[in-house]
Design an enzyme around this catalytic site. Structure first.
Site, PDB file in Angstrom:
ATOM      1  N   CYS A  35       0.812  -1.208   0.000  1.00 29.62           N
ATOM      2  CA  CYS A  35       0.000   0.000   0.000  1.00 29.62           C
ATOM      3  C   CYS A  35       0.851   1.266   0.000  1.00 29.62           C
ATOM      4  O   CYS A  35       0.325   2.365  -0.078  1.00 29.62           O
ATOM      5  CB  CYS A  35      -0.942   0.004   1.181  1.00 29.62           C
ATOM      6  SG  CYS A  35      -2.092  -1.393   1.122  1.00 29.62           S
ATOM      7  N   CYS A 106      -0.784  10.715   5.729  1.00 32.21           N
ATOM      8  CA  CYS A 106       0.388  10.369   6.535  1.00 32.21           C
ATOM      9  C   CYS A 106       0.144  10.667   8.004  1.00 32.21           C
ATOM     10  O   CYS A 106       0.564   9.908   8.880  1.00 32.21           O
ATOM     11  CB  CYS A 106       1.610  11.145   6.050  1.00 32.21           C
ATOM     12  SG  CYS A 106       2.090  10.729   4.374  1.00 32.21           S
TER      13      CYS A 106
END
Ligand SMILES: Cc1ncc(COP(=O)(O)O)c(C=O)c1O
Lengths: 344, 401
Positions: A35, A106
């Site tokens: 991923c 993130c």
């Protein structure tokens, strides 16, 4: 390239607390190599005071993933578990002086790793157990409904694009577009009902996309909304009751790590046989999809499988594993982690 | 201490040669007239355009200079070629291309398939990026209007055997187009000796100005313009010519051809030095693409267990410009379609870095890159949960949830 803040660059080039923590007693691992990003967060928690005395990370990912991990460790060191669990991805992004919207996922990954580490410490089950089924929304990046809902709520997301930026969901084959739109509409409707979002901003399922002003990819801070007046519910839509994510309150007494539950009264060999049988039953389904899954090992609550063919890709792997895990849980009455064996 | 920057991203775009700029300037400031006008302000423009066309003709070995149509770039050339072939052969409704083309081909193919009733065959490649010729043969048929295969791949540099591929297309009665944007100026091209019907090129990949390209259309090939308008380019592409840019491209083509024989072996040697220098020092990395048949200036090295954007940021801090097939740099979330088509494992595709040289690259620059890379890779691997310090893959199995 990305317009990263000085703080992001600083935490990327000079990461704080990178590397393994030998005597960690709470570890959270999220993401996967297929991923594109993964984070292992290691904490050393004082069992008496529940203070996080040390925190280190190992991250696979881009500049902002490494910077977010570094920021996360700085933010939680010295905090108690109770304090740390209040931390959101917004805190990480803010600490870094903002992240480009496309990179907000993130910061979300950081928060997810923290949630996993805290869960490991308290011994509580990971939140996905609260979902009945269909929990996995984006198969490409293995993102479940719980994580998406948290990101929508924490960051007041009101467009599909933003949901993708924050969670990656929908960023691959985009076949989950529709369930994603539905989920966004449902969560927004619930937020309107709680008064945390104004009705005008809420995403309405099936509505023509509102022309969104093109956000420049720079430091990104969502303005705090003034406390919205309890607005009328979105038109054309029944207010939908959203089951909020249940997070168990932290109990002062730490639970012993994963005690083998007695009621099942099965030996581990019997469990392994039962798991092998479940796998055999499910194999025709995997083969019909052009792949295959074979059992390698059962160790404690960890089931290792080898995935080949279409099952091995990022897309199908997580779906397959999720389905398998659910079946095993149903039949054996306790939770297992199903992991693919490392590909050589 | 600031080090002089090193530019190893020439497949993305190149520096315009100073001589090219010099050649262009008078056509902005003095001879700015329209080439179609009668008066003195444009009287030299026509001649200069003819000269530029001839220089480009020489570079690609076209038989006639009027086989060249100037466009706004590689993208327009590709769009023109594909739409023209389909429009000129209405009874044929199938289009064959590869899985590793530039988006300037693939996104048009997606569109045509979805909205215009065209059947698209996307031919796969093997793990060195070589075309599956059997799959290509099988896809060819009486309905094939056009085949389009790139001459050289922009990410890995792998070269397709376009001469032979064109012959196969002709055997099936189909037209053959090649996207040679990365090949022109980097390999010897002699179109008159091939059966290629159409070829796209782009000025900014060979030290010419941006926003200009050309489409070669072999004499006698049925053609339908994409942009209809004035009589420019013999009615095949309307719009006042971008005269200064065309003249610049002509100069760049002339300069490229003049020193090509000396330049190409030198570029290959530097590329090989770079590649060997890195691969011999860094474990768990490998070169992607077909090492037997590749562009002389390109190497894409996949570094396992780390992510490309992080590598690029570290390189950039040392003044080294390269690019990556990683998802993070492009804003998309998945790694390059080329590396995925080659079945490069995800563990490596995310960490693929492309270095692309030019004739301006020096040995000293290459050596600086060789010196810089290993420490960067080590530093990032130290941080990676997938890396164990005794080398290779760590036991890290994050929960898939
Ligand atoms: C193979 C290939 N085709 C087409 C293009 C597009 O060319 P242009 O930028 O001139 O439109 C590029 C450049 O990126 C390329 O590498």
């Amino acid at each position: 390239m990305w317009d990263y803040s000085e703080k992001v660059k600083d935490h990327f080039f000079n990461p704080r607390n990178a590397g393994a923590l030998e005597d960690a007693n709470a570890v959270g691992e999220v993401g996967s190599i297929s991923c594109g990003d993964a984070l292992k967060l290691m904490l050393k928690v004082n069992p008496e005071t529940e203070i996080i005395e040390d925190a280190r990370f190992q991250t696979f990912g881009c500049g902002s993933a490494i910077a977010s991990s570094s920021a996360l460790t700085e933010l939680i060191k010295g905090k108690t578990i109770v304090e740390a669990r209040a931390l959101t991805n917004q805190d990480i992004a803010e600490f870094l002086g903002g992240l480009p919207p496309e990179k907000m996922h993130c910061s979300v990954m950081g928060q997810e790793a923290l949630t996993a580490a805290v869960a490991a410490w308290t011994g509580e089950a990971v939140d996905e157990d609260d979902h009945e089924e269909g929990a996995l929304i984006c198969k490409c990046f293995a993102v479940d409904a719980g994580m998406i809902e948290r990101a929508i709520r924490t960051n007041k997301l009101t467009s599909l694009e933003m949901v993708t930026f924050y969670t990656k969901a929908g960023g691959g084959c985009s076949s989950c577009r529709e369930p994603l739109e539905e989920l966004l509409a449902d969560v927004n409707a619930a937020m309107v009902a709680d008064g945390t979002l104004s009705a005008a901003e809420a995403f309405v399922f099936g509505a023509a996309p509102a022309p969104t002003p093109k956000a420049k990819a720079t430091g990104f801070v969502i303005p705090d909304l003034p406390p919205a007046p309890p607005a009328a519910p979105a038109p054309l839509q029944e207010p939908i009751a959203i089951q909020p994510i249940r997070v168990k309150p932290v109990t002062a007494a730490k639970l012993p790590p994963a005690p083998a539950p007695a009621p099942a009264a099965r030996t581990s060999a019997q469990e392994a046989i039962a798991i092998a049988r479940i796998l055999e039953e499910m194999r025709p389904t995997f083969q019909a999809d052009g792949g295959d899954v074979t059992l390698l090992d059962v160790d404690g609550n960890r089931v290792s499988v080898e995935m080949t063919g279409a099952c091995a890709g990022c897309q199908i792997a997580s779906l397959t594993l999720g389905g398998l895990r659910k079946r095993i849980r149903e039949q054996l009455g306790r939770d297992f982690i199903v992991v693919p064996a490392p590909r050589n | 201490m600031t080090l002089a920057p090193i530019y190893l991203d020439n497949n993305a775009t190149t520096r315009v040669f100073p001589e090219v700029v010099q050649e262009m300037v008078p056509f902005y400031t003095e001879q700015f007239g329209n080439a179609s006008s009668i008066h003195a302000f444009g009287e030299e423009v026509g001649g200069a355009l003819r000269q530029a066309r001839r220089s480009l003709q020489a570079l690609i070995g076209a038989e006639f200079d009027h086989e060249i149509i100037f466009t706004s770039g590689g993208t327009e050339s590709n769009n023109t070629a594909i739409r023209s072939a389909l429009a000129a052969n209405p009874k044929r409704t199938e289009f064959i291309t590869s899985k590793v083309e530039h988006p300037a081909i693939l996104s048009l193919a997606d569109w045509l398939e979805k909205h215009e009733g065209v059947t698209v065959h996307r031919i796969p490649v093997d793990n060195e990026g070589r075309l599956d010729i059997d799959a290509y043969r099988a896809a060819l048929g009486p309905k094939t209007a056009l085949v389009s295969f790139m001459w050289a791949n922009n990410e890995t540099g792998t070269i397709f055997p376009v001469d032979g591929l064109a012959e196969l297309a002709h055997q099936a009665g189909a037209l053959f187009h090649t996207d040679a944007v990365q090949a022109v100026g980097k390999v010897q091209i002699d179109l008159k000796a091939t059966e290629i019907d159409m070829l796209s090129l782009s000025s900014h990949k060979l030290h010419g100005p941006k926003g200009l390209g050309a489409l070669y259309v072999r004499k006698g090939t049925r053609f339908r313009p994409l942009l209809r308008g004035g009589h420019q380019e013999r009615g095949r592409r309307g719009g006042t010519e971008n005269a200064p840019a065309i003249i610049g491209l002509g100069k760049a083509a002339e300069m490229t051809l003049a020193t090509m024989e000396q330049d190409l072996p030198r570029i290959v040697a530097l590329r090989d030095r770079l590649e060997a220098g890195i691969v011999s020092q860094v474990s768990h990395c490998f070169v992607t693409g077909d090492r037997r048949d590749r562009l002389p200036n390109t190497t894409t090295i996949a570094f396992e267990y780390i992510e490309g954007e992080a590598i690029l940021m570290m390189l950039n801090r040392q003044g080294i410009a390269a690019s990556s097939g990683s998802a993070c740099t492009s804003g998309s979330l998945e790694p390059s379609h080329v590396l995925r088509a080659m079945d490069i494992p995800f563990t490596a595709a995310h960490g693929a870095i492309r270095f692309s040289l030019s004739r301006e690259t020096t040995e000293a620059e290459v050596d600086r890159v060789i010196a810089a890379v290993p420490a960067i890779i080590d530093q990032l691997r130290e941080m990676s949960p997938f890396w164990s310090s005794d080398g290779g893959k760590a036991q890290f199995n994050p929960e898939y949830a």
